[in-house]
Design an enzyme around this catalytic site. Structure first.
Site, PDB file in Angstrom:
ATOM      1  N   HIS A 266      -9.000  11.586  -0.984  1.00 58.75           N
ATOM      2  CA  HIS A 266      -8.805  10.443  -1.853  1.00 58.75           C
ATOM      3  C   HIS A 266      -8.509  10.735  -3.316  1.00 58.75           C
ATOM      4  O   HIS A 266      -9.217  11.291  -3.790  1.00 58.75           O
ATOM      5  CB  HIS A 266      -9.521   9.278  -1.509  1.00 58.75           C
ATOM      6  CG  HIS A 266      -9.286   7.788  -1.818  1.00 58.75           C
ATOM      7  ND1 HIS A 266      -8.897   7.207  -3.038  1.00 58.75           N
ATOM      8  CD2 HIS A 266      -8.629   6.681  -0.926  1.00 58.75           C
ATOM      9  CE1 HIS A 266      -8.407   6.204  -2.920  1.00 58.75           C
ATOM     10  NE2 HIS A 266      -8.128   5.834  -1.782  1.00 58.75           N
TER      11      HIS A 266
ATOM     12  N   ARG B 167      -1.294   9.462  -0.187  1.00 55.01           N
ATOM     13  CA  ARG B 167      -2.616  10.218  -0.891  1.00 55.01           C
ATOM     14  C   ARG B 167      -2.514  11.560  -1.152  1.00 55.01           C
ATOM     15  O   ARG B 167      -2.986  12.086  -2.251  1.00 55.01           O
ATOM     16  CB  ARG B 167      -3.694   9.675  -0.144  1.00 55.01           C
ATOM     17  CG  ARG B 167      -3.846   8.231   0.152  1.00 55.01           C
ATOM     18  CD  ARG B 167      -4.944   7.960   0.779  1.00 55.01           C
ATOM     19  NE  ARG B 167      -5.366   6.384   0.840  1.00 55.01           N
ATOM     20  CZ  ARG B 167      -6.071   5.578   1.402  1.00 55.01           C
ATOM     21  NH1 ARG B 167      -6.771   6.285   2.339  1.00 55.01           N
ATOM     22  NH2 ARG B 167      -6.054   4.451   1.299  1.00 55.01           N
TER      23      ARG B 167
ATOM     24  N   PHE C 106       0.952  -1.216  -0.077  1.00 55.23           N
ATOM     25  CA  PHE C 106       0.025  -0.041   0.089  1.00 55.23           C
ATOM     26  C   PHE C 106       0.896   1.385  -0.064  1.00 55.23           C
ATOM     27  O   PHE C 106       1.888   1.279   0.374  1.00 55.23           O
ATOM     28  CB  PHE C 106      -0.831  -0.043   1.393  1.00 55.23           C
ATOM     29  CG  PHE C 106      -2.317  -0.094   0.902  1.00 55.23           C
ATOM     30  CD1 PHE C 106      -2.705  -1.177   0.177  1.00 55.23           C
ATOM     31  CD2 PHE C 106      -3.272   0.691   1.677  1.00 55.23           C
ATOM     32  CE1 PHE C 106      -4.371  -1.378  -0.088  1.00 55.23           C
ATOM     33  CE2 PHE C 106      -4.631   0.478   1.435  1.00 55.23           C
ATOM     34  CZ  PHE C 106      -5.129  -0.518   0.498  1.00 55.23           C
TER      35      PHE C 106
ATOM     36  N   HIS D 127     -12.229  12.175   1.868  1.00 58.34           N
ATOM     37  CA  HIS D 127     -12.246  10.743   2.203  1.00 58.34           C
ATOM     38  C   HIS D 127     -12.170  10.555   3.577  1.00 58.34           C
ATOM     39  O   HIS D 127     -12.829   9.583   4.083  1.00 58.34           O
ATOM     40  CB  HIS D 127     -11.085  10.093   1.512  1.00 58.34           C
ATOM     41  CG  HIS D 127     -10.785   8.642   1.785  1.00 58.34           C
ATOM     42  ND1 HIS D 127     -12.124   7.671   1.636  1.00 58.34           N
ATOM     43  CD2 HIS D 127      -9.977   7.823   2.305  1.00 58.34           C
ATOM     44  CE1 HIS D 127     -11.692   6.508   1.895  1.00 58.34           C
ATOM     45  NE2 HIS D 127     -10.425   6.409   2.262  1.00 58.34           N
TER      46      HIS D 127
ATOM     47  N   GLU E 204      -7.567   2.053  -3.162  1.00 58.00           N
ATOM     48  CA  GLU E 204      -6.020   2.367  -3.381  1.00 58.00           C
ATOM     49  C   GLU E 204      -5.389   0.958  -3.916  1.00 58.00           C
ATOM     50  O   GLU E 204      -4.348   0.740  -4.325  1.00 58.00           O
ATOM     51  CB  GLU E 204      -5.081   2.644  -1.899  1.00 58.00           C
ATOM     52  CG  GLU E 204      -3.723   2.979  -2.313  1.00 58.00           C
ATOM     53  CD  GLU E 204      -3.272   3.994  -1.053  1.00 58.00           C
ATOM     54  OE1 GLU E 204      -3.935   4.770  -0.685  1.00 58.00           O
ATOM     55  OE2 GLU E 204      -2.173   3.546  -0.444  1.00 58.00           O
TER      56      GLU E 204
ATOM     57  N   ARG F 295      -3.149  10.538   6.667  1.00 54.31           N
ATOM     58  CA  ARG F 295      -3.360   9.042   7.191  1.00 54.31           C
ATOM     59  C   ARG F 295      -2.885   7.938   5.744  1.00 54.31           C
ATOM     60  O   ARG F 295      -2.896   8.312   4.744  1.00 54.31           O
ATOM     61  CB  ARG F 295      -4.681   8.851   7.367  1.00 54.31           C
ATOM     62  CG  ARG F 295      -5.002   7.228   7.761  1.00 54.31           C
ATOM     63  CD  ARG F 295      -6.397   7.095   7.944  1.00 54.31           C
ATOM     64  NE  ARG F 295      -7.254   7.164   7.002  1.00 54.31           N
ATOM     65  CZ  ARG F 295      -7.728   6.375   6.054  1.00 54.31           C
ATOM     66  NH1 ARG F 295      -6.938   5.187   5.902  1.00 54.31           N
ATOM     67  NH2 ARG F 295      -8.390   6.447   5.105  1.00 54.31           N
TER      68      ARG F 295
ATOM     69  N   GLN G 102      -8.241  14.296   4.424  1.00 61.54           N
ATOM     70  CA  GLN G 102      -7.521  13.650   3.480  1.00 61.54           C
ATOM     71  C   GLN G 102      -8.355  13.354   2.146  1.00 61.54           C
ATOM     72  O   GLN G 102      -9.702  13.068   2.360  1.00 61.54           O
ATOM     73  CB  GLN G 102      -7.350  11.955   3.909  1.00 61.54           C
ATOM     74  CG  GLN G 102      -6.793  11.305   2.719  1.00 61.54           C
ATOM     75  CD  GLN G 102      -6.000   9.847   3.355  1.00 61.54           C
ATOM     76  OE1 GLN G 102      -6.860   8.899   3.519  1.00 61.54           O
ATOM     77  NE2 GLN G 102      -4.801  10.156   3.530  1.00 61.54           N
TER      78      GLN G 102
ATOM     79  N   LEU H  54     -15.989   5.848  -3.969  1.00 63.10           N
ATOM     80  CA  LEU H  54     -14.251   5.332  -3.682  1.00 63.10           C
ATOM     81  C   LEU H  54     -13.887   4.107  -4.737  1.00 63.10           C
ATOM     82  O   LEU H  54     -14.597   3.000  -4.596  1.00 63.10           O
ATOM     83  CB  LEU H  54     -14.105   5.049  -2.325  1.00 63.10           C
ATOM     84  CG  LEU H  54     -12.689   4.297  -1.942  1.00 63.10           C
ATOM     85  CD1 LEU H  54     -11.760   5.734  -1.922  1.00 63.10           C
ATOM     86  CD2 LEU H  54     -12.365   3.986  -0.343  1.00 63.10           C
TER      87      LEU H  54
END
Lengths: 609, 296
Positions: free
Chosen positions: A235, A281, A113, A346, A248, A381, A233, A245
């Protein structure tokens, strides 16, 4: 009147985990939630749960990645707790039957990730949150934990001493959506807020309609400060028309971003020469919007996310859910064409100020999950760090509220440790507008007497609902929409002083308008008009504190980008922003970030990917 | 075709009791109701006019009922005209109608992306999730009703308690007698076994299947497709072990369990997550036979 040892508000990942932990510690616990538990937005989380499970990995590496990802605004004691306890919590979920994706040898799979130095993200297809939510609700059913579902918590019963640190919380007041009944819920030991995100403060968001930040706003008005609210955040991969969404995980598996000219811009325009699409992100979101602003976006709005080269077999195995989402909500076939994506709100890194046990400054009041700020995410985050936060800190808050001895906290709350006042003059007046009746009053503390505070709060809630239902006035929908639009237009990925000031102005007008708000549906049966009207008040309070923080923080750190301040300024800004409601006159102040961990100090480094 | 007429006995007695002591609040509310009704009628007339002039408008006929509001105690259909935009879903159109014309229009919804399972309803005669049903694929006017075979609370909101009770009747939680020895060690599960239960774990508890099932409509104790699927999810999970599986088969082969299913496939057809519910029920029947259990 209902009575329990521990009341948990909200039934998503953090709330369910808190309730299970409190019950295991011997408490009589009840969950109060405006949605049935399986409707909670944890169910929409797609990507995964970071946990250092394997020998080649370590919690120390996970903590290092998280501190770096936070742009050194995370508090090390909270970050280290997250990374140390996430593995056992993931195994706990597996032991409760959660259907994780598996390796050939039958062990839980992990994938790479963004921002992680090791492929440590465990997952269940692209529906990890759904599986986690249902697995934990199954445990709640098994244990027979009481759930008051479709009860909307209106306010907290908190005493009204001058100093919030002297105040205590004795329960909550909730409205039964099905019947219109208002009731007090007395909590002998503690109230745990687990109300999730506040994405409805914005217009384009991956968050559910129910994510109106109720817990954050209630705690704020009762005296617990909001921390680091400016850090939102965005996204990088949400569907343009709905905000749905796209995980990721698509980029983790090798998905590529292209601009209109077919350039792989993350590399070709130098946004992240090492990690490309898997940069953090905030980096990817800014890159996408820069492409669009410089005329290389598609239809001047979005970019393309292409996963066709992964092949049908791999896509069906690991990302099948993404195909359905792209098809149902954007009409795109991810197997044969690239998917349109753009940044969308997000996640809120900030929230109710807590220590690493979930305690707020108010005695007996806890917060865990997205509504809380411990802080583990700081200024940004990392993907895969939200779900472990729910289970690690949900469990910690549940145990602590049930009375388990857990030692001394290192993270302070309130003005307990070092703090400094902010010397920022806002051009617009903020806070309570004055002159409103019960319908729009702040719902802060009402009585000093711990025994009488719940009854007093119930009475006030009844007066509020009565006034909202009986008087003539403005519908809330227009006010809510104005707030969402100004926030998305001006407090988005790119932020400038003038537009932030204008936003405070717009919010002031919205507050004035809200003074005349009324509910036109007279019914006590399932009156969603009434619920939405009360939520809109919460949205207003959060939007204002968020914008105040965005104006005051004159630097560029993590998700917070300022046009006039293009550098991270560690000499001045290694500190958290706090906004206290202060009985209607919001006060801005700061406290230092804790970079000292168990065995090391996390020295701020340049955050390049 | 309409759905169901809600029973109104309880509600009317409640209204009577209140009518004996009219309070100031009641008077204000009555006045407000009248005003709201007038305002609604005016705006809807305006929209109908606009609709006649504009082809890009969607016509919705929405079921309305409220047990305590005068004029809504008798179920009726209201017509809403909504400007069409590309990609618009039934949920989008309902939200537009509520926020623009009538804030009392009531329906459950939250995630808008087919995972919270709140907004199953009866759209043009079929059980659908409103958020993933494209307007462009529907014939107009679009008829939107609450789920059949469930008690209507208000407008498109139905009582879910019975559905939840059935879901919770199958011991819907993981059970095993044996965990790995090592601390921090997971149970092993083959990829094939995970694949086998994958579809069954996608259930979002929307209750579309239960609403579509004729057997469930006639037998209130029938566990129904969703609950049996939940049992399947655990019975087929190799991590639980054989003795637990035996117990699970006993639960689902009871009188109101799998043998009630007449394989009409209506549940499978309406499932918004494409779960092969009927197949799962059939497979459990075969397992039950294999285990030589009692045949009802």
């Amino acid at each position: 009147m209902h009575e329990h040892d521990v009341i948990v508000v909200g039934a998503g990942g953090a709330g369910l985990r808190a309730a299970i932990a409190a019950q295991e510690a011997g408490a009589d616990v009840a969950i109060v939630s405006k949605l049935h538990p399986v409707r909670s937005h944890t169910g929409a989380a797609e990507g995964g749960i970071n946990a250092a499970l394997r020998d080649a990995d370590s919690w120390e590496d996970h903590a290092y990645d998280t501190m770096k990802g936070s742009d050194y605004l995370g508090d090390a004691p909270a970050v280290e707790a997250l990374c140390q306890e996430s593995p056992e919590e993931v195994i706990q979920l597996e032991h409760w039957g959660m259907p994780f994706s598996r390796e050939e040898d039958g062990r839980v799979s992990q994938r790479p990730f963004g921002g992680l130095s090791f492929p440590r993200t465990t997952y269940a297809g692209a529906e990890t949150g759904h599986q986690m939510l249902h697995t934990m609700y199954e445990q709640v059913v098994k244990r027979g934990i009481t759930v008051y579902d479709e009860w909307h918590v209106m306010e907290l019963a908190v005493t009204d001493e001058d100093d919030p640190a002297d105040r205590t919380c004795h329960g909550v007041v909730a409205y039964d959506i099905q019947s219109g009944e208002i009731s007090g819920f007395r909590a002998e030991n503690g109230v745990i807020l687990a109300t999730g995100g506040m994405g409805q403060v914005f217009d384009h968001t991956t968050n559910a309609v129910a994510n109106t930040g109720d817990g954050v706003a209630m705690a704020y008005r009762a005296g617990a400060p909001m921390e680091d609210m400016e850090f939102i955040q965005f996204h990088p991969t949400t569907l343009p028309s709905t905000g749905v969404l796209i995980s990721e995980g698509v980029r983790g598996e090798g998905g590529i971003l292209y601009n209109e000219e077919g350039e792989r811009f993350m590399f070709e325009h130098g946004y992240a020469n090492n990690d490309g699409e898997l940069a953090s992100r905030d980096v990817v979101s800014r890159a996408e919007l820069t492409e669009v602003n410089e005329g290389r976006g598609i239809e001047d709005e979005y970019v393309h996310l292409d996963m066709r080269h992964l092949g049908e077999e791999r896509i069906l195995d690991r990302l099948e859910n993404i195909l359905h989402l792209a098809e149902d909500f954007e009409g795109a076939d991810g197997l044969t064409e690239p998917m349109p994506v753009k940044p969308g709100q997000h996640y809120a890194m900030g929230g109710i100020e807590t220590n690493e046990f979930g305690e707020t400054v108010i005695g007996g009041l806890y917060a865990a999950g997205e509504c809380a700020c411990a802080s583990v995410h700081g200024a940004n985050r990392l993907g895969g760090n939200a779900l472990p936060e729910l289970i690690v800190f949900g469990k910690r808050a549940g145990r602590h509220a049930a009375g388990e001895e857990m030692g001394e906290a290192e993270v302070t709350t309130g003005k307990d440790g070092d703090w400094e006042a902010a010397d920022y003059e806002f051009e617009t007046e903020v806070g309570e507008t004055g002159g409103q009746g019960p319908a729009a009053a702040d719902g802060g503390a009402v009585a000093t007497d711990p025994d009488g505070v719940l009854e007093a709060e119930v009475e006030r809630a009844e007066a509020r609902v009565e006034e909202l239902l009986s008087r003539k006035g403005r519908n809330h929908a227009e006010i809510r929409s104005t707030v969402q639009q100004t926030m998305t237009a001006n407090v988005n990925v790119f932020r400038e002083e003038g537009r932030l000031e204008k936003t405070l102005d717009d919010l002031r007008e919205a507050r004035e308008a809200y003074k005349d708000v009324a509910v036109s549906d007279p019914s006590r049966t399932f009156n969603t008009d009434l619920i939405h009207t009360m939520e809109t008040r919460n949205i207003l309070d959060i939007a204002e504190a968020l914008t105040m923080g965005a104006l005051a923080r004159k630097e560029f750190r993590g998700a917070h980008w300022r046009k006039e301040h293009q550098e991270r300024k560690d000499e001045n800004w290694l500190k958290h922003t706090l906004v206290s409601w202060n009985d209607g006159e919001p006060e801005l102040w700061y406290k230092p970030t804790i970079l000292e961990g168990e065995n090391k100090t996390y020295e701020p480094k340049n955050r390049s990917y | 075709m309409s759905t169901q007429t809600p029973t109104q006995t309880e509600e009317s007695s409640e209204t009577d009791a209140e009518a004996d002591v009219p309070s100031k609040g009641d008077e204000r509310r009555d006045e407000k109701r009248r005003r709201a009704a007038e305002e609604r009628a005016r705006r809807q007339a305006e929209e109908a006019e606009k609709a006649a002039a504009d082809e890009e408008t969607v016509e919705l006929k929405v079921f309305r009922y409220d047990p305590e509001v005068e004029g809504k105690q008798e179920p009726r259909f209201d017509t809403f005209h909504v400007p069409f935009t590309k990609g618009m879903t039934v949920l989008d159109a309902l939200m537009y109608s509520r926020d623009t014309y009538d804030s009392s229009l009531t329906f459950r919804h939250s995630c808008r992306q087919a995972v919270c399972g709140s907004d199953a309803m009866f759209v043009n005669g079929g059980q659908k999730l409103a958020c993933k049903t494209q307007i462009a694929e529907l014939e107009q006017p679009i008829r939107v009703e609450p789920l059949p075979h469930a008690e209507v609370r208000k407008d498109l909101v139905v009582d879910m308690e019975h559905f939840y009770d059935q879901m919770e009747a199958v011991e819907p939680y993981f059970q095993t007698n044996e965990y790995p020895d090592g601390e921090l060690e997971e149970q092993r599960q083959t990829r094939e076994n995970r694949e086998k239960i994958k579809m069954s774990t996608r259930c979002i508890w929307c209750s579309a299947c239960m609403s579509s099932c004729n057997i469930a409509a006639g037998d209130n104790e029938y566990l129904g497709p969703a609950a049996i699927n939940k049992a399947y999810r655990f019975a087929m999970d190799e991590r639980e072990g054989e003795d637990i599986k035996q117990k699970r088969l006993e639960i689902i082969e009871q009188e109101h369990g799998v043998w009630r299913c007449q394989t009409q496939f209506s549940c499978t057809e309406v499932c918004p997550k494409d779960i092969p519910l009927t197949e799962h029920i059939q497979e459990l029947k075969r397992e039950a036979v294999k285990n030589n259990l009692k045949f009802w």
